[in-house]
Design a protein around this motif. Structure first.
Motif, PDB file in Angstrom:
ATOM      1  N   ASN A 386       0.636  -1.135  -0.085  1.00  0.00           N
ATOM      2  CA  ASN A 386      -0.142  -0.128   0.033  1.00  0.00           C
ATOM      3  C   ASN A 386       0.871   1.361  -0.197  1.00  0.00           C
ATOM      4  OD1 ASN A 386      -1.459  -2.251   0.915  1.00  0.00           O
ATOM      5  ND2 ASN A 386      -3.016  -1.048   1.676  1.00  0.00           N
ATOM      6  N   ASN A 387       2.134   1.122   0.556  1.00  0.00           N
ATOM      7  CA  ASN A 387       3.046   2.334   0.414  1.00  0.00           C
ATOM      8  C   ASN A 387       4.187   1.982  -0.504  1.00  0.00           C
ATOM      9  OD1 ASN A 387       3.854   4.919   0.683  1.00  0.00           O
ATOM     10  ND2 ASN A 387       4.995   4.336   2.588  1.00  0.00           N
ATOM     11  N   SER A 399       1.392  -1.156  -5.551  1.00  0.00           N
ATOM     12  CA  SER A 399       0.283  -0.971  -4.624  1.00  0.00           C
ATOM     13  C   SER A 399      -0.201  -2.255  -3.915  1.00  0.00           C
ATOM     14  CB  SER A 399      -0.822  -0.076  -5.402  1.00  0.00           C
ATOM     15  OG  SER A 399      -1.296  -0.864  -6.426  1.00  0.00           O
ATOM     16  N   GLY A 400      -1.323  -2.019  -3.021  1.00  0.00           N
ATOM     17  CA  GLY A 400      -1.969  -3.228  -2.136  1.00  0.00           C
ATOM     18  C   GLY A 400      -2.734  -3.885  -2.986  1.00  0.00           C
ATOM     19  N   LEU A 401      -2.952  -5.201  -2.538  1.00  0.00           N
ATOM     20  CA  LEU A 401      -3.918  -6.043  -3.079  1.00  0.00           C
ATOM     21  C   LEU A 401      -4.424  -6.864  -2.093  1.00  0.00           C
ATOM     22  CD1 LEU A 401      -3.456  -8.118  -6.495  1.00  0.00           C
ATOM     23  CD2 LEU A 401      -3.970  -9.331  -4.233  1.00  0.00           C
ATOM     24  N   ILE A 402      -5.619  -7.339  -2.154  1.00  0.00           N
ATOM     25  CA  ILE A 402      -6.372  -8.189  -1.317  1.00  0.00           C
ATOM     26  C   ILE A 402      -6.953  -9.426  -2.116  1.00  0.00           C
ATOM     27  CG2 ILE A 402      -8.038  -8.684   0.811  1.00  0.00           C
ATOM     28  CD1 ILE A 402      -7.639  -5.912   1.627  1.00  0.00           C
ATOM     29  N   PHE A 533       2.539  -9.958  -9.736  1.00  0.00           N
ATOM     30  CA  PHE A 533       2.198  -8.355  -9.865  1.00  0.00           C
ATOM     31  C   PHE A 533       3.638  -7.338  -9.625  1.00  0.00           C
ATOM     32  CE2 PHE A 533      -2.016 -10.133  -8.790  1.00  0.00           C
ATOM     33  CZ  PHE A 533      -2.483  -9.150  -9.673  1.00  0.00           C
ATOM     34  N   VAL A 540      -0.382  -3.999 -13.889  1.00  0.00           N
ATOM     35  CA  VAL A 540      -1.591  -3.212 -13.627  1.00  0.00           C
ATOM     36  C   VAL A 540      -1.444  -2.278 -12.616  1.00  0.00           C
ATOM     37  CG1 VAL A 540      -2.736  -5.191 -11.951  1.00  0.00           C
ATOM     38  CG2 VAL A 540      -4.149  -3.435 -12.966  1.00  0.00           C
ATOM     39  N   MET A 541      -0.319  -2.666 -11.482  1.00  0.00           N
ATOM     40  CA  MET A 541      -0.272  -1.591 -10.675  1.00  0.00           C
ATOM     41  C   MET A 541       0.460  -0.376 -11.160  1.00  0.00           C
ATOM     42  SD  MET A 541       0.959  -4.013  -7.647  1.00  0.00           S
ATOM     43  CE  MET A 541      -0.172  -5.145  -6.690  1.00  0.00           C
ATOM     44  N   ALA A 543       0.145   0.565 -14.355  1.00  0.00           N
ATOM     45  CA  ALA A 543      -0.814   1.271 -15.048  1.00  0.00           C
ATOM     46  C   ALA A 543      -1.823   2.199 -14.307  1.00  0.00           C
ATOM     47  CB  ALA A 543      -1.495   0.239 -15.915  1.00  0.00           C
ATOM     48  N   LEU A 544      -2.254   1.647 -13.197  1.00  0.00           N
ATOM     49  CA  LEU A 544      -3.257   2.309 -12.414  1.00  0.00           C
ATOM     50  C   LEU A 544      -2.760   3.715 -11.773  1.00  0.00           C
ATOM     51  CD1 LEU A 544      -4.941  -0.648 -10.379  1.00  0.00           C
ATOM     52  CD2 LEU A 544      -5.626   0.697 -12.371  1.00  0.00           C
TER      53      LEU A 544
ATOM     54  N   ILE B 402      -9.048  -6.702  -4.713  1.00  0.00           N
ATOM     55  CA  ILE B 402      -9.061  -5.347  -4.940  1.00  0.00           C
ATOM     56  C   ILE B 402      -7.568  -5.179  -5.247  1.00  0.00           C
ATOM     57  CG2 ILE B 402      -9.182  -3.117  -4.261  1.00  0.00           C
ATOM     58  CD1 ILE B 402     -11.511  -3.943  -2.404  1.00  0.00           C
ATOM     59  N   VAL B 403      -7.133  -4.393  -6.094  1.00  0.00           N
ATOM     60  CA  VAL B 403      -5.662  -4.082  -6.346  1.00  0.00           C
ATOM     61  C   VAL B 403      -5.452  -2.577  -6.600  1.00  0.00           C
ATOM     62  CG1 VAL B 403      -6.198  -4.658  -9.052  1.00  0.00           C
ATOM     63  CG2 VAL B 403      -3.398  -4.696  -7.840  1.00  0.00           C
ATOM     64  N   LEU B 405      -4.545  -0.550  -3.907  1.00  0.00           N
ATOM     65  CA  LEU B 405      -4.920  -0.209  -2.535  1.00  0.00           C
ATOM     66  C   LEU B 405      -3.451   0.900  -2.421  1.00  0.00           C
ATOM     67  CD1 LEU B 405      -6.307  -3.064  -0.771  1.00  0.00           C
ATOM     68  CD2 LEU B 405      -7.464  -0.768  -1.377  1.00  0.00           C
ATOM     69  N   LYS B 406      -3.760   2.034  -1.825  1.00  0.00           N
ATOM     70  CA  LYS B 406      -2.561   3.119  -1.251  1.00  0.00           C
ATOM     71  C   LYS B 406      -2.940   3.459   0.127  1.00  0.00           C
ATOM     72  CE  LYS B 406      -3.197   5.756  -5.233  1.00  0.00           C
ATOM     73  NZ  LYS B 406      -4.192   4.839  -5.913  1.00  0.00           N
ATOM     74  N   LEU B 407      -2.193   4.190   0.728  1.00  0.00           N
ATOM     75  CA  LEU B 407      -2.440   4.715   1.990  1.00  0.00           C
ATOM     76  C   LEU B 407      -3.464   5.774   1.901  1.00  0.00           C
ATOM     77  CD1 LEU B 407       1.070   4.774   3.898  1.00  0.00           C
ATOM     78  CD2 LEU B 407      -0.890   3.194   3.794  1.00  0.00           C
ATOM     79  N   HIS B 525      -7.483  -4.306 -17.965  1.00  0.00           N
ATOM     80  CA  HIS B 525      -7.036  -4.770 -16.763  1.00  0.00           C
ATOM     81  C   HIS B 525      -8.101  -5.587 -15.950  1.00  0.00           C
ATOM     82  CE1 HIS B 525      -3.778  -2.013 -16.911  1.00  0.00           C
ATOM     83  NE2 HIS B 525      -4.375  -0.901 -17.121  1.00  0.00           N
ATOM     84  N   ARG B 528      -7.814  -9.018 -17.628  1.00  0.00           N
ATOM     85  CA  ARG B 528      -6.605  -9.837 -17.528  1.00  0.00           C
ATOM     86  C   ARG B 528      -6.605 -10.343 -16.187  1.00  0.00           C
ATOM     87  NH1 ARG B 528      -3.481  -5.939 -19.389  1.00  0.00           N
ATOM     88  NH2 ARG B 528      -2.670  -5.491 -17.145  1.00  0.00           N
TER      89      ARG B 528
END
Lengths: 554, 554
Positions: A386-387, A399-402, A533, A540-541, A543-544, B402-403, B405-407, B525, B528
């Motif tokens: 996430n950071n 970035s973060g993923l769940i 990733f 994707v990260m 690209a986002l 979910i991909v 995610l940031k602070l 995205h 994919r």
């Protein structure tokens, strides 16, 4: 107790400085005091003018640091109830890299009327991230030229470090660049104010200043970045030989004695970096011992007899932690920060209410709920980016993923998955060390998160290692005090000082075989997601991030 | 208005039944009434005994349904302020597949004292998911034998459907199986109670009963599942020919007239499925028109001149929506449910407080914040599988992701990403239709979510199609009323009834080219990720479900 020798350690953090008075004989912390920086972190606008700062900037005002010497040190002595005359040495640690431009006599450019309105005249705090473009070019050219120092930093240097920040000044405000005689780390600048002489400590120069094998990057290389940058090292950086950690670099000046109330002439030690200096405070001074300083982020510190090139490390520096040993640093850029983000942004009211009713904070409440679960019961895996990722991928744009979210997923499930993700992140770092031939036999923990038993147990289970916890609330200041004791000659070296003054509780958390085996299976998923990733399987990260930046401002 | 012919439509939902009195001439909804099922959904324990039900069970008590006839119908007539004597026909729609075991005369087994304590004697609600093992075997054998009907259901039938549920009864409670003379859908059972004759409507039999090309699955195939199952169709399912939608299947019996207060002898129409019957209410009766019924889940309904095998559809049924046309059904198993999960489980107190201060619900507040964002500004992509994937992957064990995610990620960012994920899910379904040669020219929307302008605009932009919205709060009941009008002979067919009685507002939301272009990039995205996690690139979602199930109970 009267007459026993004392030392003072000062830890300069991101928002405040903390002074601690420590007894040389046994490391007893007799008194302490904190001074908050009035300007804190200058991120939005320059106080002198109100000028809006661009995104990702983070400055500091060096005058705030001096106030720590004037207020926190005397207050700590008063708190200890001791006679300042018993203090035989002083040492400090600092955030890094936090460099500032100064005149030849150490005057910060931002203290001069003519540069007061210029953002680049101020200290750039470690988390100033606006020099990414410069860092990218530094890396690209170093890779192209196969600079020998690059692999020592895991193949990539950070936008947080000295060279990227200096190059940004040159390119964005050449007048400030021309006016600066010295570009000096806050750590060394404070020592300069204490003893009157400019020094560069081996730790900050090695980890943040690309000092390797006795030299900074060559003028030839620097010219390749920008012709005007060719003389940077010779003109603005280099000076006397680097000061080893624990070395006495000078004596307290009359002025600094007046500021601090300490005796003039006592030993002033070489400066240190806050995370690294914590190692001896936890008695971590030997090979095979890794210290995790776990707070908003985690810094992994360890020493080894020989150098190895570990992919994605932050740095390998000879004498960077303990003189004579190779010191390694790795890190996770978001740990406590991720948990805090979650509690602030993703926990529904009933948890806040339940925590308030119980009189505990939401972290404690969620941790306890999460702690009741069996490994894998929540059916989630997260990536702890996430950071961004500092090690082993060295990519701030991740970035973060769940994955695994269901309609039955609860806040404590995600909270636990996030804790586990950071533990998996630590495991990837340990495994990267071990694959490079550097064994990680023992794990030590310092930092605020060690108070959370659920987090600690998960780390023990995920890493299959017992956790030894530092037994001090002020590890960095205690570590600094130990270096002051060595500089004052009270101990022959930091090993001896650590043995006498360091504080650790061993084996506080031990891994459970059943849980560890279950975590092995979850970790396989983490690694597959990590590689997919983080290593280009799906971009994707990145690209986002671009989509984010391309979206027009409303 | 006196003397104008009226019809009654009744929509049997998951928790209640709603009766509506409708004017035949123009579809005006003159009055309505709702009756909540006293037993709602029986999921945890059997009321008769307190016996704990296993996971994934969902039963209903048919007596609750009869109460709707006795209370909601008279109440709706009273609410309309009309003379019940003007009512010329009645029709109903029902959840599906919701079958129940009965004696030959229609008596539910659960109404018999001897079976009152047997869970398998009750109606199995559509969301009873405990027959997955049976569904798996039904699919495996059908695939092995290349049963011609399998491709009509996208290659996989659901555990929610009749055959899986019947096989579960046989295997888990053979006494109940032996005692049941008929296995009948709730839809057809209610019609049986109204007109005194057992019928099977073409819609439910086609979509949920594997009736294709004039036949149910063969005895030979059924014997392959279980020797004892060979006679299931012949003994417990088959009867008179299927009733086409809009057909008059009988006349209101004296008893049903007494229950409802409606005139004895009026037309009783073939039953229908709740989602499908909504199509004519929105004037969707022609090829190329897709209706999305958007609520907790979304059901996609459309008709075509010819059959096509669309991968991962729920079903293609001749006359399944409109007599003479092939009716297609697809679906997303979590839509509004995902948004509700998010608001209940992942939105921090300050949003709840802000919404309360504004006097709006949290969905409205979050939607408005989300609606202010530019496409892509949140930097997130999600997969909308928190409740599995019904189309096009047909996999209940997939889960949400979910991909990005940031602070700095906020609740409204995730909320918007979840909305977008469901819109992307709809787009994959539209594209699956079009790849199979079935053009989707127009999009119609019914269901509760059509009231949310942010959701609607995102769907228009993501699908690049204008949205036409049903102009009735009670689409299914209105659609049923239209079928009652056809059955009573007031209109020659459902097309004519829809033209006169249906209600739609056209082009309420139109796509924006710039936003649509940005969504095209985000959708790449999504696709994919969809293929990577849904088609075996990474099987982590299934593995996490297993980990979940393996974790020992504490």
């Amino acid at each position: 107790m009267a007459g026993e020798p004392l030392v003072v350690g000062i830890d300069f953090g991101t928002l405040s400085g903390r002074a601690v008075v420590v007894r040389v004989r046994d490391g007893a912390e007799l008194g302490s005091a904190v001074h908050e920086f009035p300007h804190a972190v200058i991120e939005r606008e320059l106080p002198a003018t109100g000028e809006r700062l661009p995104a990702d900037w983070a400055l500091q005002e060096p005058e705030d640091w001096l106030e720590v010497l004037r207020t926190a040190v005397p207050a700590a002595v008063a708190d200890a109830g001791v006679d300042a005359a018993e203090v035989i040495g002083i040492a400090i640690d600092f955030t890094a890299s936090t460099p500032l431009p100064t005149l030849a006599d150490g005057t910060p450019l931002c203290a001069l009327e003519e540069f007061r309105a210029r953002p680049h005249a101020y200290a750039k705090l470690w988390k100033h991230h606006a020099a990414q473009e410069q860092a990218d070019r530094i890396n690209a050219l170093a890779e192209e030229r196969e600079e020998a120092w690059l692999p020592r930093y895991g193949g990539r240097i950070s936008s947080e470090w000295e060279f990227a920040k200096a190059l940004q000044i040159l390119e964005e405000d050449p007048e400030v660049y021309d006016a600066m005689d010295r570009f000096v780390e806050g750590a060394d600048w404070i020592v300069w104010q204490l003893c009157g002489a400019e020094t560069r400590n081996a730790c900050t120069a090695g980890y943040k200043g690309i000092f390797q094998d006795g030299a900074f990057p060559s003028a030839d290389y620097l010219a390749g970045l920008d012709e005007r940058f060719a003389g940077f090292v010779a003109e603005k950086l280099e000076g006397p030989p680097l000061a080893p950690l624990g070395a006495r670099v000078g004596s307290l000046t009359a002025q600094a004695a007046a500021w601090t109330g300490l005796p003039e002439g006592i030993a002033v030690a070489a400066a240190n970096v806050d995370a690294h200096v914590t190692a001896p405070a936890a008695q971590v001074t030997g090979p095979g011992q890794m210290l995790m300083v776990m707070g908003t982020s985690t810094c992994h510190i360890m020493s080894a007899d020989s150098v190895a090139e570990v992919p994605g490390m932050c740095g390998a520096v000879l004498g960077g932690i303990v003189p004579g040993l190779w010191g390694f640093e790795a890190g996770q850029s978001g740990v406590g920060d991720i948990f805090a983000w979650f509690v602030d942004n993703a926990v529904p009211p009933r948890y806040h209410e339940a925590a308030a009713e119980r009189g505990v904070d939401v972290h404690t409440h969620l941790s306890e709920l999460a702690g009741e679960q069996q490994v894998g019961a929540h059916g989630l895996v997260a990536l702890d980016w996430n950071n961004g990722n500092r090690s082993v991928l060295v990519d701030h744009l991740l970035s973060g993923l769940i994955v695994g979210l269901k309609l039955s997923t609860r806040a404590e499930d995600i909270y636990r998955a996030l804790i586990e993700a950071t533990a998996f992140g630590t495991r990837t770092i340990i495994e990267a060390f071990e694959r490079a031939g550097i064994e990680v036999r023992e794990l030590f923990v310092a930092g605020g998160l060690l108070k959370n038993p659920v987090i600690m147990q998960i780390y023990a289970d995920v890493t299959r290692r017992a956790l030894h916890l530092i037994d001090s609330e002020q590890g960095p200041a205690l570590g600094s005090a130990m270096h002051a004791a060595v500089a004052a000659g009270a101990y022959p070296d930091i090993h001896a000082a650590a043995a006498a003054m360091g504080k650790v509780r061993r084996d506080v958390y031990r891994p459970d075989e059943d849980r560890a085996a279950r975590y092995d299976r979850l970790y396989e998923h983490y690694v597959r997601l990590h590689d997919h990733f983080g290593r280009g399987g799906d971009d994707v990260m990145h690209a986002l991030r671009r989509a984010d930046q391309e979206a027009p401002v409303l």
